[in-house]
Design a protein around this motif. Structure first.
Motif, short mmCIF file in Angstrom:
data_model
loop_
_atom_site.label_atom_id
_atom_site.label_comp_id
_atom_site.label_asym_id
_atom_site.label_seq_id
_atom_site.Cartn_x
_atom_site.Cartn_y
_atom_site.Cartn_z
N HIS A 100 56.97 10.50 95.84
CA HIS A 100 57.31 10.54 94.42
C HIS A 100 56.03 10.27 93.63
N ALA A 103 62.21 1.70 97.71
CA ALA A 103 61.87 2.52 96.55
C ALA A 103 62.82 3.71 96.43
N HIS A 133 57.92 -0.03 99.88
CA HIS A 133 57.44 1.10 99.09
C HIS A 133 58.07 2.44 99.50
N HIS A 180 66.17 2.55 95.14
CA HIS A 180 66.11 2.35 93.69
C HIS A 180 66.23 3.68 92.95
N LEU A 181 65.56 4.71 93.47
CA LEU A 181 65.63 6.04 92.84
C LEU A 181 67.05 6.58 92.85
N ASP A 217 55.46 9.03 90.73
CA ASP A 217 55.39 7.84 89.90
C ASP A 217 55.59 6.55 90.68
N SER A 218 55.54 6.63 92.01
CA SER A 218 55.76 5.46 92.85
C SER A 218 54.61 5.35 93.85
N ARG A 219 54.55 4.22 94.57
CA ARG A 219 53.60 4.10 95.67
C ARG A 219 54.00 5.09 96.76
N HIS A 220 52.99 5.70 97.37
CA HIS A 220 53.25 6.65 98.45
C HIS A 220 52.09 6.56 99.44
#
Length: 400
Positions: free
Chosen positions: A178, A318, A314, A321-322, A180-183
């Motif tokens: 994603h 994560a 992460h 949450h999405l 906008d997230s840690r990847h």
């Protein structure tokens, strides 16, 4: 697609009959129990740019169901044979898998993209369904999908993009992509830069520097209790994965243009990737194949909280949450497996306090069946210390 298929008749479709590929053997601590032969037909061949395998038990054995196996990393179409095929074939399933079209080092070519993966799995699913009708004279009553690591990402994205094809899915430590997230391209650079400082390989780092590096490793998702296994993951996954996925997603960064070199495992400084300065480039690429959390079909997720590659916080959390943000929490469960790491196969040489996640993955498939076919709700999301606390009551696991 042609209705004529060049099947091979096989006396036993399990690995006891067809053998074990190294890509499959390296992913498990123990092979699942095989209690009986599964005679049937096997097809191997090319679908688009992917190599695929489809296994169909004899008609009197078939349970009317199909499972699509989503392969991890850049492994081949046989990599799920011990993780899934041996288990579901004994239950009567038809089975299909492919190599996502990018096995081994294909992704080092920036013209080949992760965006291909879902297209290859879409074509595989259609091909498998066509073969079922050709051999059995009818469609599958239920089609499921299950995968591990980047195969977990495939499981998520297929349920998000093509829900009409599947009744539900199970994923194990799926990679969360994603923008906008840690990847991976924001976590791996931290591991590669900070671990040699923390481990003090050259012996020239101060205690303060080492403490700071340790804090950065934890902030990037590593569980403090997984520390005994960091060196193993550095040597096996961290540096190589940074180079391969970095080369694909940011091919203009000059160090990624170089071919892989084993010297980087001793000195990774040439690959210290400035991911923050390259964020716009990464975002542009990842937006094309990002997860959405739009789940209209059931998905069960299992993930070890000591995962040293696809970290629990992460990736698994994560994504949970999405899904909640998208408004589909009722269709998702997340099961945290204490002391579970990313690859059970690495436990063969360094198990320590880790526990295998494989039985939880199998049990989750059983829970999914009951959820979809009998409307029996699976366990609530949460942490499950032992497989006995998680597996369905009265369920005998092939991985037990």
């Amino acid at each position: 697609m042609s209705a004529n298929h060049d099947f091979r008749t096989v006396q036993d479709l399990t690995t006891k009959g067809i053998g074990v590929h190294s890509d499959a053997a390296s992913l498990v601590l123990k092979c699942p129990r095989i209690e009986k032969k599964v005679p049937g037909k096997e097809w191997t061949g090319q679908i688009g740019q992917s190599q695929a395998v489809i296994r169909l038990p004899d008609k009197e054995i078939w349970n009317g169901k199909l499972i699509i196996a989503a392969t991890p990393a850049v492994r081949n179409e046989f990599s799920m044979d011990l993780l899934l095929s041996d288990i579901v074939l004994q239950k009567g399933y038809a089975f299909a898998a492919c190599d996502k079209g990018t096995p081994r080092l294909v992704l080092r070519n920036p013209k080949r993209q992760i965006t291909e993966w879902k297209e290859h799995y879409y074509q595989l699913t259609l091909k498998a369904q066509e073969m079922l009708e050709s051999v059995y004279g009818g469609k599958a009553m239920y089609t499921y999908i299950a995968g591990v690591s980047n195969g977990g990402y495939i499981t998520r994205i297929m349920l998000e993009r093509y829900p009409e094809l599947f009744a539900g899915g199970v994923e194990w430590s799926g990679v969360f992509w994603h923008p906008d997230s840690r990847h991976l391209l924001t976590c791996l650079p931290v591991y590669v830069q900070e671990y040699p400082i923390y481990a003090n390989w050259r012996g020239d780092h101060t205690d303060r520097e080492r403490i700071m590096a340790y804090g950065k490793l934890l902030e990037a998702g590593l569980h403090p209790d997984s520390e005994p296994y960091w060196h193993q993951y550095f040597k096996t996954y961290w540096v190589y994965s940074l180079w391969l996925y970095g080369r694909n997603l940011d091919s203009d960064w000059e160090p990624f243009q170089k071919e892989w070199h084993n010297d980087w495992l001793r000195d990774p400084s040439p690959l210290l990737y400035p991911f923050q300065a390259r964020a716009d480039i990464l975002q542009q690429h990842i937006e094309k194949f990002a997860n959405t959390g739009h789940l209209t079909k059931p998905l069960l997720s299992v993930a070890g909280n000591w995962d040293c590659l696809i970290t629990y916080i992460h990736h698994a959390k994560a994504y949970e949450h999405l899904v909640k943000q998208a408004g589909f929490a009722e269709n998702h469960r997340l099961y945290e497996i204490p002391r579970g790491n990313h690859v059970d196969g690495l436990l063969k040489t360094n198990q320590g306090s880790q526990q295998t996640v494989h039985p939880y993955f199998e049990a989750a498939v059983n829970h999914l069946e009951k959820w979809v076919e009998k409307d029996t709700l699976p366990p609530e999301s949460g942490s499950y210390e032992t497989i006995e606390s998680f597996a369905p009551i009265g369920c005998s696991l092939f991985t037990g």
